[in-house]
Design a protein around this motif. Structure first.
Motif, short mmCIF file in Angstrom:
data_model
loop_
_atom_site.label_atom_id
_atom_site.label_comp_id
_atom_site.label_asym_id
_atom_site.label_seq_id
_atom_site.Cartn_x
_atom_site.Cartn_y
_atom_site.Cartn_z
N GLN A 138 0.80 -1.21 0.00
CA GLN A 138 0.00 0.00 0.00
C GLN A 138 0.85 1.27 0.00
O GLN A 138 0.45 2.29 -0.55
CB GLN A 138 -0.93 0.01 1.21
N GLU A 150 -9.44 0.12 2.64
CA GLU A 150 -8.27 -0.74 2.33
C GLU A 150 -7.25 -0.75 3.46
O GLU A 150 -6.51 -1.71 3.62
CB GLU A 150 -7.60 -0.29 1.02
N SER A 151 -7.18 0.33 4.23
CA SER A 151 -6.21 0.41 5.33
C SER A 151 -6.49 -0.63 6.42
O SER A 151 -5.62 -0.94 7.23
CB SER A 151 -6.23 1.81 5.95
#
Length: 421
Positions: A161, A246-247
């Motif tokens: 990420q 998404e984190s």
């Protein structure tokens, strides 16, 4: 206390092998956390990116028995070093891959080396400890796999990420280099057995005439397929269906890994006392968890909690499934470990493939969980058949053979593993 003396005899080399398995396991599972950025960068769909998981698993399925057989009479330490070197090179190739095809090929090569290392490393770990500590030695190696899920996979997702998905491949290559240095420094050189002790491929291959070996293989494959049909697409399920950012993905993957470590501990403690009970209980619980996830996938809280529970139930069965294979294939210790690895990764190939078909059909990520639950239920049924065969005496030949081989193995042989110095 005997337990303490056994712990004192656990060689450092076994922990080095566990560290190497940590690197291998991180590479095998980390794609679950970087699937979306990888797919975007390579210009492929999520199901196509998921096939990279299957590519690794196919390499493991083929590589474990083939490399175990091919290296049966080679020096173990040299084999381990060579396999780790090839694995590390595969990670570098993946990090530099200009196209999806090159990345796919790098995953297959890495998987072949990973499979060979696991099969040979398991044999080395067992040979370095007394008979009464063999299960603990294998638990260290399986523990490396569990820790890969706790730390390695979430770390790979975090790297993906913030530094790009290629950074995860570079990190695993560095881990492989550390493992290689450790194996070279701490795993003892061993003489290749000669005479009657020399491994014989024909004798080891004879285990495949036994129906209980095949039933154990099918149960392991179906259980692996159930877990990884869901796990391979857990990241998009969490974001697209449960609505998490998404984190959150690295955190949930870490929770799955914590569950895996808890499950490995529980399974290791309970499997010896009730082998079939542990298999029934673990896979049955996975079936329930997967069905519950299919029903509640739109709830973020439920998705997170059930991901943790799936880690527990899935890995609680691992010691029992491994022990089951060794019990029915005692005459072939090298291929027993390789067969378990192949079976597990056969499921790891089948699961993501079926999950990809379900997604491509437009049925959504909850349908993947239903597919996984069906595979787990089939694993329970296969275990029921194996249990009934053993209870009715169909497995008596296997039990007798195993008892004889175990008695023979219990007699220490100072020449089986000796330093070349």
């Amino acid at each position: 206390m005997p337990d303490h003396s056994e712990r004192a005899r656990m060689p450092l080399a076994v922990y080095v092998l566990g560290l190497s398995v940590f690197a291998l396991g991180t590479s095998e599972f980390m794609l679950s956390g970087i699937l979306q950025p990888l797919a975007r960068d390579m210009g492929v769909s999520i199901p196509q990116a998921g096939l990279l998981v299957s590519a690794f698993a196919v390499g493991m399925v083929v590589g474990a028995p083939v490399l175990a057989a091919a290296t049966l009479r080679l020096p173990r330490r040299t084999t381990l070093i060579a396999l780790l070197a090839v694995f590390g090179a595969g990670q570098i190739a993946g990090a530099l891959a200009p196209t999806y095809g090159v990345l796919f090929a790098s995953r297959v090569v890495s998987a072949l080396a990973c499979a060979g290392f696991w099969a040979v490393g398991a044999a080395v770990a067992v040979s370095l400890v007394p008979v009464t500590a063999r299960a603990r030695a294998m638990a260290v190696m399986v523990g490396g796999l569990s820790i890969a899920n706790i730390a390695g996979v979430p770390a790979g997702a975090l790297l993906g990420q913030h530094a790009g998905w290629r950074a995860a491949f570079w990190a695993v290559a560095a881990l492989a280099a550390v493992g290689l240095a450790g194996v070279a420094a701490l795993v003892p050189r061993t003489a290749v057995p000669t005479g009657e002790d020399r491994p014989q491929l024909r004798r080891e291959l004879s285990i495949y005439r036994d129906k209980q070996v095949w039933l154990a293989l099918v149960a392991t494959a179906l259980n692996g397929g159930a877990v990884f049909a869901l796990f391979s697409y857990l990241s998009p399920l969490l974001t697209d269906t449960a609505g998490l950012d998404e984190s959150w993905v690295p955190t949930v993957l870490a929770l799955f890994g914590v569950g895996a470590l808890i499950g490995t501990y529980i399974g290791g403690r309970k499997a010896d006392a009730n082998l079939f009970g542990m298999i029934f209980g673990g896979i049955g619980a996975s079936t329930v968890v997967l069905a519950a996830l299919a029903l509640t996938a739109h709830s973020p809280v439920a998705a997170i909690a059930l991901a943790l529970l799936l880690g527990v139930t899935a890995f609680a069965t691992a010691p029992a499934l491994n022990a089951r294979m060794f019990n029915v294939a005692t005459a072939a210790p090298t291929l027993a470990g390789a067969t378990t690895t192949s079976a597990f990764n056969l499921g790891n190939t089948l699961g993501p493939w079926l999950g990809g078909l379900v997604i491509s059909a437009g049925w959504g990520y909850p349908a993947v969980a239903w597919t996984a639950a069906g595979l787990a239920a089939a694993a329970v049924l296969t275990t029921v058949i194996a249990f009934r065969l053993q209870r009715t005496g169909a497995g008596s030949r296997v039990v007798a053979s195993s008892a004889s081989a175990t008695a023979s193995a219990a007699a220490p042989d100072p020449d089986r593993v000796r330093a070349d110095a």
